[in-house]
Enzyme design. Structure first.
Site, PDB file in Angstrom:
ATOM      1  N   ARG A 232     -46.731  23.478  -2.213  1.00 61.96           N
ATOM      2  CA  ARG A 232     -47.164  22.855  -3.464  1.00 61.96           C
ATOM      3  C   ARG A 232     -46.866  23.798  -4.617  1.00 61.96           C
ATOM      4  NH1 ARG A 232     -46.961  18.750  -1.286  1.00 61.96           N
ATOM      5  NH2 ARG A 232     -48.521  17.147  -0.922  1.00 61.96           N
ATOM      6  N   GLU A 261     -44.690  19.582 -11.834  1.00 60.06           N
ATOM      7  CA  GLU A 261     -43.616  18.638 -11.445  1.00 60.06           C
ATOM      8  C   GLU A 261     -44.040  17.172 -11.581  1.00 60.06           C
ATOM      9  OE1 GLU A 261     -43.398  19.816  -7.197  1.00 60.06           O
ATOM     10  OE2 GLU A 261     -44.037  17.795  -6.702  1.00 60.06           O
ATOM     11  N   HIS A 293     -38.803  18.096  -4.723  1.00 60.38           N
ATOM     12  CA  HIS A 293     -39.866  17.815  -3.755  1.00 60.38           C
ATOM     13  C   HIS A 293     -39.349  16.830  -2.696  1.00 60.38           C
ATOM     14  CE1 HIS A 293     -44.489  17.535  -3.177  1.00 60.38           C
ATOM     15  NE2 HIS A 293     -43.856  17.377  -2.032  1.00 60.38           N
TER      16      HIS A 293
END
Ligand code: NAD
Length: 326
Positions: A232, A261, A293
């Site tokens: 993360r 993000e 991601h």
């Protein structure tokens, strides 16, 4: 049994159809995220399936409960976007997804290798027919020490993958695992920070892991350290990363996730002004690899994420609990 699934991408639809008939339920798929503004749409549904853009705060949970929803299931492994404590207090059932860790683990090793071999720069040069070698000399993994922070499902799998490369592997977690001990040596966090050439993060985002990598930790790292984050973004303080790159303390950064993000990754932003200035700044460095991601994003994982979420709602309603209950 009725389920409403939010943030459904096209590639997930066939799996929702498949598991709709397998679990004999009725599933409505919508492409947008669940927000305070569209909450009333859940009225009449037993369960809600979400991804990471839906922020399930205490207020949202109260409304879900009022509207008759019994459970909320995220198709992600991480569940830092859900207020789990409040959900427990109001008896709203919560579950996450448990797709195989192999996709993220493979991706992590790929990022480590790309960083060691300056692959971003090599790719840039190839695009303009620059085939020079200057500045591209790499390092070999078997000569290095890799530190893995968090030895749960993904961290463990990364360690197994890395064991094939012959590097020294150090591991840190509050809970030690016997399988990990076959391939790695457990040590304390400070030792990982001060003695590893490559450090890869695999912990969840919790209050205790927020900015786990900060200015002080980076200062204590080896010069030229390679930092990898497929967990993360908020585990690493973006300002400290920028400073570390500017001072050449950090040799390379490989980030599948980055602080701030949300609202950017998984969207086509080609025509937009990117709102996260620091992210845009970091991206341009030759030794910083950033991806959107996507470490999780494989055929096996996507099917499994959908299956897990449908199965979880089914089991919560029929049995009162489910395997991935949090
Ligand atoms: P997991 O729960 O199996 O393992 C997490 C491990 O972290 C546990 O062993 C736990 O004890 C450890 N941990 C917690 N706090 C720690 C701390 N302060 N210091 C050291 N260790 C600590 O989870 P997992 O399946 O291995 O996934 C890890 C994380 O990866 C998820 O929480 C998610 O945020 C992230 N993830 C990212 C992607 C992606 O596409 N980039 C995909 C899946 C998961």
């Amino acid at each position: 049994m009725k389920i409403i699934a939010f943030e459904v991408r096209d590639d997930e639809k066939e799996y929702f159809k498949k598991y709709e008939s397998q679990y004999q339920c009725e599933i409505t798929c919508v492409p947008y995220a669940l927000t305070q503004d569209n909450l009333s749409i859940v009225n009449g549904y037993d369960g809600v399936s979400i991804l990471g853009r839906c922020c399930i705060t205490a207020d949202v949970e109260d409304r879900l409960k009022e509207l008759g929803v019994k459970c909320c299931v995220t198709r992600t492994v991480g569940y830092n976007h859900i207020d789990v404590n409040h959900a427990h207090e109001i008896d709203l059932k919560i579950a996450n997804s448990n797709y195989p860790p192999t996709g993220v683990a493979d991706y992590t090793v790929m990022l480590i290798l790309m960083s060691l071999r300056h692959y971003k720069q090599a790719m840039w040069r190839g695009n303009v027919n620059d085939y020079s070698l200057n500045g591209l000399q790499g390092r070999e993994l078997h000569e290095l020490t890799v530190g893995v922070i968090g030895t749960g499902k993904i961290g463990q799998c990364v360690i197994k993958n890395l064991s094939g490369f012959g590097c020294k592997i150090l591991a840190y977690d509050m809970y030690q695992n016997d399988i990990v001990k076959k391939y790695a040596e457990y040590t304390d966090l400070d030792t990982i920070i001060s003695s590893c050439d490559v450090i890869s993060l695999h912990t969840p985002l919790l209050e205790s892991t927020y900015h786990l990598i900060d200015k002080e930790k980076i200062t204590n790292m080896k010069d030229g350290v390679i930092l990898v984050n497929c967990a993360r973004g908020e585990l690493m303080d973006i300002d400290s990363l920028i400073e570390g790159i500017e001072l050449k303390k950090i040799g390379a950064l490989a980030l599948d996730v980055i602080e701030g993000e949300d609202g950017i990754y998984h969207e086509d932003k080609r025509s937009d002004i990117i709102s996260n200035q620091k992210m845009a700044y970091l991206r341009q460095f030759p030794n910083v690899i950033m991806t959107q991601h996507m470490a999780f994003y494989t055929d096996i994982a996507v099917e499994s994420m959908v299956k897990c979420s449908v199965e979880a709602v089914h089991d919560f309603i029929k049995k009162g609990t489910c395997e991935t209950s949090i």
